[in-house]
Design a protein around this motif. Structure first.
Motif, PDB file in Angstrom:
ATOM      1  N   LEU A 253      14.084 -21.806   0.567  1.00  0.00           N
ATOM      2  CA  LEU A 253      14.223 -20.603  -0.093  1.00  0.00           C
ATOM      3  C   LEU A 253      13.065 -19.937  -0.344  1.00  0.00           C
ATOM      4  N   ALA A 254      12.209 -20.928  -0.939  1.00  0.00           N
ATOM      5  CA  ALA A 254      10.751 -20.224  -1.477  1.00  0.00           C
ATOM      6  C   ALA A 254      10.027 -19.642  -0.333  1.00  0.00           C
ATOM      7  N   MET A 255      10.226 -20.251   0.707  1.00  0.00           N
ATOM      8  CA  MET A 255       9.528 -19.905   1.758  1.00  0.00           C
ATOM      9  C   MET A 255       9.838 -18.483   2.284  1.00  0.00           C
ATOM     10  N   TRP A 256      11.186 -18.251   2.376  1.00  0.00           N
ATOM     11  CA  TRP A 256      11.936 -16.921   2.573  1.00  0.00           C
ATOM     12  C   TRP A 256      11.378 -15.837   1.643  1.00  0.00           C
ATOM     13  N   CYS A 257      11.306 -16.258   0.275  1.00  0.00           N
ATOM     14  CA  CYS A 257      10.965 -15.130  -0.847  1.00  0.00           C
ATOM     15  C   CYS A 257       9.371 -15.055  -0.706  1.00  0.00           C
ATOM     16  N   PHE A 258       8.612 -15.883  -0.208  1.00  0.00           N
ATOM     17  CA  PHE A 258       7.033 -15.679  -0.040  1.00  0.00           C
ATOM     18  C   PHE A 258       7.067 -14.649   1.026  1.00  0.00           C
ATOM     19  N   ILE A 259       7.752 -14.823   2.284  1.00  0.00           N
ATOM     20  CA  ILE A 259       7.646 -13.980   3.516  1.00  0.00           C
ATOM     21  C   ILE A 259       7.848 -12.509   2.987  1.00  0.00           C
ATOM     22  N   LEU A 260       9.166 -12.113   2.308  1.00  0.00           N
ATOM     23  CA  LEU A 260       9.728 -11.177   1.883  1.00  0.00           C
ATOM     24  C   LEU A 260       8.593 -10.476   1.054  1.00  0.00           C
ATOM     25  N   ALA A 261       7.998 -11.247   0.043  1.00  0.00           N
ATOM     26  CA  ALA A 261       6.913 -10.611  -0.833  1.00  0.00           C
ATOM     27  C   ALA A 261       5.969 -10.422  -0.125  1.00  0.00           C
ATOM     28  N   GLU A 262       5.418 -10.866   0.911  1.00  0.00           N
ATOM     29  CA  GLU A 262       4.466 -10.448   1.844  1.00  0.00           C
ATOM     30  C   GLU A 262       4.775  -9.408   2.614  1.00  0.00           C
ATOM     31  N   GLN A 263       5.839  -9.129   3.140  1.00  0.00           N
ATOM     32  CA  GLN A 263       5.983  -8.031   3.793  1.00  0.00           C
ATOM     33  C   GLN A 263       5.964  -6.685   3.139  1.00  0.00           C
ATOM     34  N   THR A 264       6.598  -6.905   1.935  1.00  0.00           N
ATOM     35  CA  THR A 264       6.879  -5.790   0.797  1.00  0.00           C
ATOM     36  C   THR A 264       5.555  -5.376   0.466  1.00  0.00           C
ATOM     37  N   VAL A 265       4.448  -6.298  -0.025  1.00  0.00           N
ATOM     38  CA  VAL A 265       2.996  -5.965  -0.226  1.00  0.00           C
ATOM     39  C   VAL A 265       2.576  -4.974   0.996  1.00  0.00           C
ATOM     40  N   PHE A 266       2.742  -5.596   2.292  1.00  0.00           N
ATOM     41  CA  PHE A 266       2.182  -5.172   3.427  1.00  0.00           C
ATOM     42  C   PHE A 266       2.701  -3.654   3.641  1.00  0.00           C
ATOM     43  N   ALA A 267       3.977  -3.285   3.363  1.00  0.00           N
ATOM     44  CA  ALA A 267       4.542  -1.937   3.491  1.00  0.00           C
ATOM     45  C   ALA A 267       4.018  -1.041   2.248  1.00  0.00           C
ATOM     46  N   LEU A 268       3.701  -1.451   1.206  1.00  0.00           N
ATOM     47  CA  LEU A 268       3.276  -0.684   0.178  1.00  0.00           C
ATOM     48  C   LEU A 268       1.880  -0.333   0.598  1.00  0.00           C
ATOM     49  N   LEU A 269       0.966  -1.352   0.903  1.00  0.00           N
ATOM     50  CA  LEU A 269      -0.523  -0.989   1.618  1.00  0.00           C
ATOM     51  C   LEU A 269      -0.515   0.236   2.591  1.00  0.00           C
ATOM     52  N   LEU A 270       0.491  -0.059   3.585  1.00  0.00           N
ATOM     53  CA  LEU A 270       0.770   0.842   4.568  1.00  0.00           C
ATOM     54  C   LEU A 270       0.988   2.416   4.023  1.00  0.00           C
ATOM     55  N   GLY A 271       2.028   2.290   3.035  1.00  0.00           N
ATOM     56  CA  GLY A 271       2.298   3.682   2.432  1.00  0.00           C
ATOM     57  C   GLY A 271       1.335   4.239   1.697  1.00  0.00           C
ATOM     58  N   ALA A 272       0.357   3.327   0.890  1.00  0.00           N
ATOM     59  CA  ALA A 272      -0.560   3.974   0.397  1.00  0.00           C
ATOM     60  C   ALA A 272      -1.794   4.476   1.157  1.00  0.00           C
ATOM     61  N   LEU A 273      -1.891   3.612   2.365  1.00  0.00           N
ATOM     62  CA  LEU A 273      -2.875   4.398   3.423  1.00  0.00           C
ATOM     63  C   LEU A 273      -2.558   5.509   4.074  1.00  0.00           C
ATOM     64  N   ALA A 274      -1.203   5.613   4.193  1.00  0.00           N
ATOM     65  CA  ALA A 274      -0.793   6.861   4.725  1.00  0.00           C
ATOM     66  C   ALA A 274      -0.895   8.228   3.620  1.00  0.00           C
ATOM     67  N   HIS A 275      -0.733   7.781   2.531  1.00  0.00           N
ATOM     68  CA  HIS A 275      -0.694   8.730   1.429  1.00  0.00           C
ATOM     69  C   HIS A 275      -2.234   9.180   1.062  1.00  0.00           C
ATOM     70  N   ALA A 276      -3.057   8.265   1.378  1.00  0.00           N
ATOM     71  CA  ALA A 276      -4.359   8.504   1.130  1.00  0.00           C
ATOM     72  C   ALA A 276      -4.986   9.132   2.183  1.00  0.00           C
ATOM     73  N   ARG A 277      -4.576   8.949   3.603  1.00  0.00           N
ATOM     74  CA  ARG A 277      -4.884   9.592   4.837  1.00  0.00           C
ATOM     75  C   ARG A 277      -4.396  10.762   4.821  1.00  0.00           C
ATOM     76  N   GLY A 278      -3.333  11.350   4.329  1.00  0.00           N
ATOM     77  CA  GLY A 278      -2.826  12.741   4.349  1.00  0.00           C
ATOM     78  C   GLY A 278      -3.371  13.346   3.341  1.00  0.00           C
ATOM     79  N   ARG A 279      -3.798  12.803   1.895  1.00  0.00           N
ATOM     80  CA  ARG A 279      -4.626  13.643   0.911  1.00  0.00           C
ATOM     81  C   ARG A 279      -5.953  13.966   1.207  1.00  0.00           C
ATOM     82  N   TRP A 280      -6.680  12.900   1.682  1.00  0.00           N
ATOM     83  CA  TRP A 280      -8.025  13.080   1.974  1.00  0.00           C
ATOM     84  C   TRP A 280      -8.314  13.022   3.488  1.00  0.00           C
ATOM     85  N   SER A 281      -7.793  13.914   4.067  1.00  0.00           N
ATOM     86  CA  SER A 281      -7.953  13.815   5.812  1.00  0.00           C
ATOM     87  C   SER A 281      -9.460  13.960   6.275  1.00  0.00           C
ATOM     88  N   GLU A 282     -10.290  14.830   5.547  1.00  0.00           N
ATOM     89  CA  GLU A 282     -11.551  14.932   6.115  1.00  0.00           C
ATOM     90  C   GLU A 282     -12.270  13.683   5.836  1.00  0.00           C
TER      91      GLU A 282
END
Length: 109
Positions: free
Chosen positions: A19-48
């Protein structure tokens, strides 16, 4: 009535692994999704700023990709190589032990 269905395995299905392995995988995927969301937001806000940065990137993008993919391939092959090395080491150790034992026995006789 179909007898094949009646004799099916009735054990409850479980998820493989700890179970701990699956919790770690889920946490890792969540962090990755948050970072991609932050990248998309920053790219939209500071496109130049992103456009200026993209101008400095290698046009093919290949050298970095090949480097990352080769590192991943080597990392994936490491466990198999370690098992093979351990088994070879075990065979060599047994042979060396037998050789030393034979040598000791012949010297005593």
């Amino acid at each position: 009535m179909n007898t094949a269905c009646a004799s099916a395995d009735t054990r409850p299905r479980t998820v493989p692994g700890d179970l701990a392995m699956w919790c770690f995988i889920l946490a890792e995927q969540t962090v990755f999704a948050l970072l991609l969301g932050a990248l998309a937001h920053a790219r939209g806000r500071w496109s130049e700023l992103f456009s200026a940065g993209m101008a400095t990137v290698h046009p093919l993008g290949g050298p970095g990709s090949v480097d990352v993919q080769s590192q991943t391939a080597f990392a994936a092959r490491t466990p198999r190589a370690r098992r093979a090395t351990k088994s070879r080491l075990a065979v060599w150790t047994r042979r060396a032990t037998r050789s030393v034992a034979y040598t000791l026995q012949t010297r005593r006789a």
